[in-house]
Design a protein around this motif. Structure first.
Motif, PDB file in Angstrom:
ATOM      1  N   SER A 168       0.828  -1.206   0.000  1.00 22.22           N
ATOM      2  CA  SER A 168       0.000   0.000   0.000  1.00 22.22           C
ATOM      3  C   SER A 168       0.864   1.258   0.000  1.00 22.22           C
ATOM      4  O   SER A 168       0.547   2.247  -0.668  1.00 22.22           O
ATOM      5  CB  SER A 168      -0.944  -0.003   1.204  1.00 22.22           C
ATOM      6  OG  SER A 168      -1.877  -1.056   1.096  1.00 22.22           O
ATOM      7  N   ALA A 169       1.959   1.233   0.739  1.00 21.64           N
ATOM      8  CA  ALA A 169       2.866   2.383   0.768  1.00 21.64           C
ATOM      9  C   ALA A 169       3.508   2.601  -0.597  1.00 21.64           C
ATOM     10  O   ALA A 169       3.655   3.749  -1.057  1.00 21.64           O
ATOM     11  CB  ALA A 169       3.943   2.169   1.840  1.00 21.64           C
ATOM     12  N   ALA A 170       3.887   1.505  -1.256  1.00 17.73           N
ATOM     13  CA  ALA A 170       4.482   1.623  -2.594  1.00 17.73           C
ATOM     14  C   ALA A 170       3.464   2.168  -3.592  1.00 17.73           C
ATOM     15  O   ALA A 170       3.799   2.991  -4.452  1.00 17.73           O
ATOM     16  CB  ALA A 170       4.998   0.264  -3.052  1.00 17.73           C
ATOM     17  N   LEU A 171       2.228   1.722  -3.477  1.00 13.22           N
ATOM     18  CA  LEU A 171       1.178   2.224  -4.374  1.00 13.22           C
ATOM     19  C   LEU A 171       0.912   3.697  -4.115  1.00 13.22           C
ATOM     20  O   LEU A 171       0.716   4.483  -5.053  1.00 13.22           O
ATOM     21  CB  LEU A 171      -0.104   1.410  -4.184  1.00 13.22           C
ATOM     22  CG  LEU A 171      -0.038  -0.061  -4.588  1.00 13.22           C
ATOM     23  CD1 LEU A 171      -1.328  -0.780  -4.210  1.00 13.22           C
ATOM     24  CD2 LEU A 171       0.223  -0.196  -6.086  1.00 13.22           C
ATOM     25  N   ALA A 172       0.904   4.090  -2.855  1.00 10.83           N
ATOM     26  CA  ALA A 172       0.702   5.497  -2.508  1.00 10.83           C
ATOM     27  C   ALA A 172       1.842   6.356  -3.029  1.00 10.83           C
ATOM     28  O   ALA A 172       1.646   7.545  -3.323  1.00 10.83           O
ATOM     29  CB  ALA A 172       0.569   5.641  -0.995  1.00 10.83           C
ATOM     30  N   ASP A 173       3.022   5.732  -3.185  1.00  7.19           N
ATOM     31  CA  ASP A 173       4.191   6.439  -3.717  1.00  7.19           C
ATOM     32  C   ASP A 173       4.194   6.446  -5.243  1.00  7.19           C
ATOM     33  O   ASP A 173       5.173   6.833  -5.855  1.00  7.19           O
ATOM     34  CB  ASP A 173       5.469   5.764  -3.200  1.00  7.19           C
ATOM     35  CG  ASP A 173       6.694   6.633  -3.387  1.00  7.19           C
ATOM     36  OD1 ASP A 173       6.570   7.867  -3.258  1.00  7.19           O
ATOM     37  OD2 ASP A 173       7.772   6.081  -3.692  1.00  7.19           O
ATOM     38  N   ASP A 174       3.095   5.978  -5.834  1.00  2.00           N
ATOM     39  CA  ASP A 174       2.874   5.994  -7.289  1.00  2.00           C
ATOM     40  C   ASP A 174       3.806   5.051  -8.039  1.00  2.00           C
ATOM     41  O   ASP A 174       4.121   5.285  -9.206  1.00  2.00           O
ATOM     42  CB  ASP A 174       3.019   7.423  -7.841  1.00  2.00           C
ATOM     43  CG  ASP A 174       2.288   7.590  -9.161  1.00  2.00           C
ATOM     44  OD1 ASP A 174       1.276   6.889  -9.379  1.00  2.00           O
ATOM     45  OD2 ASP A 174       2.734   8.402  -9.995  1.00  2.00           O
ATOM     46  N   GLN A 175       4.252   3.964  -7.388  1.00  3.05           N
ATOM     47  CA  GLN A 175       5.026   2.957  -8.101  1.00  3.05           C
ATOM     48  C   GLN A 175       4.101   2.134  -8.994  1.00  3.05           C
ATOM     49  O   GLN A 175       2.991   1.771  -8.595  1.00  3.05           O
ATOM     50  CB  GLN A 175       5.753   2.044  -7.110  1.00  3.05           C
ATOM     51  CG  GLN A 175       6.825   2.746  -6.296  1.00  3.05           C
ATOM     52  CD  GLN A 175       7.586   1.790  -5.398  1.00  3.05           C
ATOM     53  OE1 GLN A 175       7.796   0.629  -5.740  1.00  3.05           O
ATOM     54  NE2 GLN A 175       8.008   2.280  -4.225  1.00  3.05           N
ATOM     55  N   LYS A 176       4.550   1.847 -10.215  1.00  4.07           N
ATOM     56  CA  LYS A 176       3.702   1.167 -11.192  1.00  4.07           C
ATOM     57  C   LYS A 176       3.918  -0.345 -11.225  1.00  4.07           C
ATOM     58  O   LYS A 176       3.101  -1.085 -11.765  1.00  4.07           O
ATOM     59  CB  LYS A 176       3.942   1.746 -12.593  1.00  4.07           C
ATOM     60  CG  LYS A 176       3.629   3.236 -12.702  1.00  4.07           C
ATOM     61  CD  LYS A 176       2.185   3.542 -12.306  1.00  4.07           C
ATOM     62  CE  LYS A 176       1.872   5.021 -12.455  1.00  4.07           C
ATOM     63  NZ  LYS A 176       0.522   5.351 -11.934  1.00  4.07           N
ATOM     64  N   LEU A 177       5.036  -0.815 -10.681  1.00  5.80           N
ATOM     65  CA  LEU A 177       5.304  -2.248 -10.592  1.00  5.80           C
ATOM     66  C   LEU A 177       5.910  -2.527  -9.217  1.00  5.80           C
ATOM     67  O   LEU A 177       7.033  -2.108  -8.933  1.00  5.80           O
ATOM     68  CB  LEU A 177       6.262  -2.704 -11.696  1.00  5.80           C
ATOM     69  CG  LEU A 177       6.689  -4.176 -11.666  1.00  5.80           C
ATOM     70  CD1 LEU A 177       5.467  -5.109 -11.744  1.00  5.80           C
ATOM     71  CD2 LEU A 177       7.660  -4.486 -12.802  1.00  5.80           C
ATOM     72  N   VAL A 178       5.135  -3.202  -8.393  1.00  2.23           N
ATOM     73  CA  VAL A 178       5.560  -3.459  -7.012  1.00  2.23           C
ATOM     74  C   VAL A 178       5.838  -4.958  -6.865  1.00  2.23           C
ATOM     75  O   VAL A 178       5.025  -5.800  -7.264  1.00  2.23           O
ATOM     76  CB  VAL A 178       4.468  -3.028  -6.014  1.00  2.23           C
ATOM     77  CG1 VAL A 178       4.947  -3.260  -4.579  1.00  2.23           C
ATOM     78  CG2 VAL A 178       4.093  -1.569  -6.222  1.00  2.23           C
TER      79      VAL A 178
END
Length: 485
Positions: free
Chosen positions: A45-55
């Protein structure tokens, strides 16, 4: 080789899984949380909030990947972003030596899983080649791509696999060197592919080509120690929806030295095994149509030879009589592809076609104008047909740029002693080449695709890879299947 595609009801526990998420997602949807611990969910969720497109979430025994849809202004650009996400994902899977991956679509884009799988499969393609040293052979780790549940229907996945097999056929043919794929071997490989997929192949040999007075093909072949071939591919299923066939014509120069107008080397000649990419695309398209039992009547024509300076090679200044009866003054023996195509375009008239499309790695001028990013398109077909083909190009990201065929360009190919010259001026070479072909494409709507730029890449570029790209197969398949009612 490329990974197989499969449809499964559910992914096994502790398997490598990919979740496609909608754009703007800042927290995991319920369907993606699965067996994730609270800490793992917080990390993603933190990575998605940081606008990462491939986690990437590494569970050590298995992996989870989260692909976020790109925000793009058109559906075609969204589709291309998904294919490129497949390419980026493959890099991660390769590091982990993953053999099978399961794709879930949790976005609102219905075909997102298919598009991601397409980019992933095309990236994973490897030309098997001819290495005998086991240490230097590196087989692809990824062998299977499974799409889970309602992320895609089994029928859609089967259709995609049939299309990708057509692209792979074209890539394999282009990547094979001359000593493994001369004109006869090209024809035989196409016939074998037809036997597998369901289309027929009639291979015309030298005596038949001579009987048909195909002067262009015969002239180019004069310097070769091996005979030419002219392959007629046909897919005509019961219930075909078109009364008149679509005819695809592909340049089949299996290697081009330039003839007596010798190309410089290594800058121009070393990759000339790709000069039959148009013929390969025709074969790949027929393969995909037949494999998927598309109800269209389609004919493919592939004139094939190599172009060499040996023996009785045709020479600058020669005048040859073509299949159509027109005479051509040869100004440059490296302008040979248009001579083969001209005979095939003239021959195509016998089918009373609905439309003829030719594909050829024809001119350096097209490459200089457009690079490897697009194909030059010209023709006499109506504006609506050209627009439909262009739209198909944007959908599959095999884009087209139209050039004019104004009457003034006919002056570029005038000859003092024959009906036509096979070489135009120094400028607008892609147009003068098409203007030459236009004289042989009379009596039916016609489109010419100069694929010299995107057909073969000298360095890997996203899912198109290095070497033969299979350019034209996805484009023509998309265009033709949209003709279905």
């Amino acid at each position: 080789m490329s990974p197989a595609l499969a449809h499964v009801a559910a992914a096994p526990a502790q398997s490598t899984q990919v979740f496609i998420l909608a754009n703007g997602t800042s927290a995991l949807p319920t369907g993606a949380a699965g067996d994730l611990s609270a800490e793992a969910q917080a990390y993603v969720s933190a990575a998605l909030a940081d606008d990462q497109k491939l986690v990437h979430l590494n569970h050590f025994s298995h992996q989870h990947y989260f692909v976020v849809l790109a925000k793009k202004p058109t559906s075609g650009q969204v589709a291309e972003a998904l294919r490129r996400s497949g390419h980026a994902l493959h890099g991660q899977l390769k590091k982990e030596k993953t053999t099978e991956v399961f794709i879930h679509n949790l976005s609102e884009t219905p075909d997102a899983a298919l598009l991601l799988a397409e980019g992933l499969a095309l990236t994973a393609y490897q030309f098997e080649g001819y290495k005998t040293d086991e240490k230097s052979r590196k087989p692809a780790a990824l062998t299977k791509i499974s799409v889970v549940g309602d992320a895609a229907t089994p029928e859609a996945l089967t259709a995609l696999e049939g299309l990708l097999q057509g692209v792979i056929l074209a890539r394999n043919l282009v990547n094979a060197p001359l000593n493994k794929l001369n004109a006869l071997q090209l024809a035989e490989n196409i016939a074998a592919a037809g036997d597998e997929a369901g289309f027929t192949t009639d291979i015309l040999d030298l005596p038949k080509i001579e009987a048909l007075r195909m002067g262009g093909l015969l002239a180019v072949n004069l310097g070769s120690p091996e005979p030419p071939t002219f392959s007629i591919l046909e897919w005509k299923p019961e219930g075909a929806q078109n009364a008149k066939p679509y005819v695809l014509v592909g340049k089949g120069v299996v290697f081009d030295t330039g003839g007596l107008s010798l190309k410089p080397t290594p800058n121009s000649m070393d990759m000339m095994k790709c000069d039959m990419a148009g013929g390969a695309a025709v074969a790949g398209t027929l393969y995909a149509l037949a494999k998927n039992n598309v109800p269209l009547h389609v004919i493919g024509l592939v004139p094939a030879t190599d172009n060499r300076p040996g023996g009785l090679a045709y020479a600058p200044g020669d005048v040859i009589t073509m299949h159509s009866g027109l005479t051509v003054e040869v100004k440059n023996t490296d302008a040979e592809g248009r001579l083969l195509l001209a005979d095939a375009l003239s021959f195509a008239k016998k089918y009373d076609p609905e439309l003829v499309i030719d594909l050829a790695t024809l001119t350096g001028a097209a490459v200089r104008a457009l690079g490897t990013e697009a194909t030059a398109v010209m023709g006499t077909a109506g504006a609506e047909t050209l627009a439909e083909l262009s739209t198909a190009g944007y959908r599959v990201h095999e884009r087209l740029v139209e050039f004019p065929l104004w009457d003034e360009y006919a002056d570029h190919i005038k000859s003092d002693i024959a009906d036509l010259s096979n070489l135009g001026k120094g400028e607008a070479g892609q147009i003068s080449a098409a203007k030459f072909l236009e004289r042989f494409a009379e009596g039916y709507p016609w489109i010419h695709l100069d694929i010299a730029g995107p057909a073969f890449l000298t360095a890997a570029e996203n899912y198109r890879g290095k070497g033969g790209t299979g350019m034209g197969v996805r484009l023509l398949y998309e265009f033709l299947t949209k003709k279905l009612s």
